[in-house]
Design a protein around this motif. Structure first.
Motif, short mmCIF file in Angstrom:
data_model
loop_
_atom_site.label_atom_id
_atom_site.label_comp_id
_atom_site.label_asym_id
_atom_site.label_seq_id
_atom_site.Cartn_x
_atom_site.Cartn_y
_atom_site.Cartn_z
N LYS A 166 -10.82 -53.02 17.96
CA LYS A 166 -9.60 -52.24 17.74
C LYS A 166 -8.52 -53.10 17.10
O LYS A 166 -7.81 -52.66 16.19
CB LYS A 166 -9.10 -51.68 19.07
CG LYS A 166 -10.00 -50.62 19.68
CD LYS A 166 -10.02 -49.33 18.88
CE LYS A 166 -8.73 -48.55 19.07
NZ LYS A 166 -8.80 -47.23 18.39
N CYS A 192 -8.91 -55.75 15.23
CA CYS A 192 -9.27 -56.10 13.85
C CYS A 192 -9.51 -54.88 12.97
O CYS A 192 -9.80 -55.02 11.78
CB CYS A 192 -10.54 -56.96 13.86
SG CYS A 192 -10.33 -58.55 14.70
N ARG A 193 -9.42 -53.68 13.57
CA ARG A 193 -9.57 -52.42 12.84
C ARG A 193 -10.91 -52.31 12.12
O ARG A 193 -10.98 -51.95 10.93
CB ARG A 193 -8.41 -52.24 11.85
CG ARG A 193 -7.05 -52.15 12.53
CD ARG A 193 -5.94 -51.93 11.50
NE ARG A 193 -4.64 -51.83 12.17
CZ ARG A 193 -3.49 -51.66 11.53
NH1 ARG A 193 -3.47 -51.56 10.20
NH2 ARG A 193 -2.34 -51.56 12.21
N ARG A 220 -14.41 -50.60 11.17
CA ARG A 220 -14.85 -49.22 11.04
C ARG A 220 -15.88 -48.88 12.12
O ARG A 220 -16.46 -49.77 12.74
CB ARG A 220 -15.45 -49.00 9.64
CG ARG A 220 -14.42 -49.10 8.53
CD ARG A 220 -14.98 -48.71 7.18
NE ARG A 220 -16.11 -49.55 6.78
CZ ARG A 220 -17.37 -49.14 6.69
NH1 ARG A 220 -17.67 -47.89 7.00
NH2 ARG A 220 -18.31 -49.97 6.31
N THR A 270 -18.04 -51.24 14.56
CA THR A 270 -17.57 -51.32 15.94
C THR A 270 -18.71 -51.07 16.92
O THR A 270 -18.89 -51.83 17.89
CB THR A 270 -16.44 -50.29 16.18
OG1 THR A 270 -15.32 -50.61 15.36
CG2 THR A 270 -16.01 -50.30 17.65
#
Length: 304
Positions: free
Chosen positions: A84, A86-87, A89, A93
């Motif tokens: 979350k 590091c965002r 996808r 994830t």
């Protein structure tokens, strides 16, 4: 430990060599499917029955279960937070969480612990697998893969259906016989012991068949680094801390923590393929965590 890992490495390299040479035109995928199927449906249930029938089942088993479940859940939560932050996808994830949270407790843990500690450690591996890792794989693991995946299938089979499998039936039978204090006939004990001996080398060879350096790409390195940190460092560190509170001591503590320190499980590749997570990333994570475990496992072994 170094001698043990050297033996495991040679056997894995033999499996990797099969992938390159393809004797008798049998691909690595074909060979691995046959070997893992034979182990899963025959040799592993025989070993589960052999081990749990005579194991000391009680509060110690509950401690192993709590240690394994808590370590997996904490690692899953920590890797989710990193994703979350590091965002990442969704496909990445899901692959990162599965690779960081679930250790290869049986396929690699069994032969390593058996060589390092002796036959008694089989009981630790089997209990950590059947009472902690496997139930969470078939519930939490499938739930995560389904949530983050891009599969178009409508409603997958219930995770509970996976418990209708030979190892779980063998465990149920073994525990029932154990608790009712039914003695193992000598002829059956010899047969089960012989079958059990085939599990470890076949598992290690199959693991070598599953490893492929072609899946290692620099673009996946930012995703794999958190996996390496969580899986090989933070997860066993948490298990070591928790084992003290669960009153696990001596060789039982060492064996349990070392089993949790194993690299990423191979089964996750199947989940990634089915639910369209990043399979290449997961395969790279399995390859690199297995390679790095040749250095991390001796460290944890000496620390214990």
């Amino acid at each position: 430990m170094n001698a043990t890992l050297m033996q495991m490495t040679v056997l894995m390299l033999c499996g990797a060599g099969w992938r390159v040479l393809t004797p008798n035109r049998l691909s690595a995928e074909q060979t691995r499917l046959v070997l893992t199927s034979v182990v899963y449906y025959f040799f592993l249930p025989a070993m589960v029955l052999d081990v749990l029938w005579r194991a000391d089942i009680g509060w110690q088993s509950l401690r192993f279960s709590l240690l394994g479940c808590a370590s997996i859940l904490v690692s899953a939560g920590l890797s989710w937070a990193i994703c979350k932050l590091c965002r990442f996808r969704n496909p990445q994830t899901g692959a990162v969480i599965l690779a960081a949270a679930f250790p290869n407790v049986t396929y690699l843990g069994l032969p390593v612990l058996e060589q390092a500690f002796g036959h008694w450690s089989r009981s630790v591996v089997i209990q950590l697998d059947l009472f902690a890792a496997a139930p969470l794989v078939f519930t939490l693991g499938i739930g995560l893969a389904r949530h983050y995946g891009e599969s178009a299938e409508a409603k997958p089979t219930s995770p509970l259906a996976y418990f209708n499998a030979p190892p779980f039936w063998a465990a149920f039978l073994a525990v029932a016989l154990n608790l009712n204090r039914i003695a193992v006939p000598d002829w059956l004990a010899g047969l089960l012991h012989t079958c059990s001996g085939a599990v470890a080398p076949l598992m290690i060879f199959s693991l070598g068949l599953a490893l492929s350096w072609r899946d290692v790409h620099l673009r996946n390195l930012p995703f794999v680094v958190p996996i390496l940190v969580v899986k090989l460092l933070l997860m066993p560190l948490f298990a070591l801390w928790l084992a003290g509170y669960l009153a696990l001591a001596g060789q039982f503590k060492a064996a349990a923590v070392l089993d949790i320190a194993m690299p990423s499980m191979v089964l996750g590749i199947v989940l990634c393929d089915r639910y369209r997570l990043d399979s290449g990333l997961y395969a790279m994570a399995v390859t690199l965590t297995t390679a790095c475990s040749l250095f991390s496992l001796p460290f944890w072994f000496d620390s214990l």
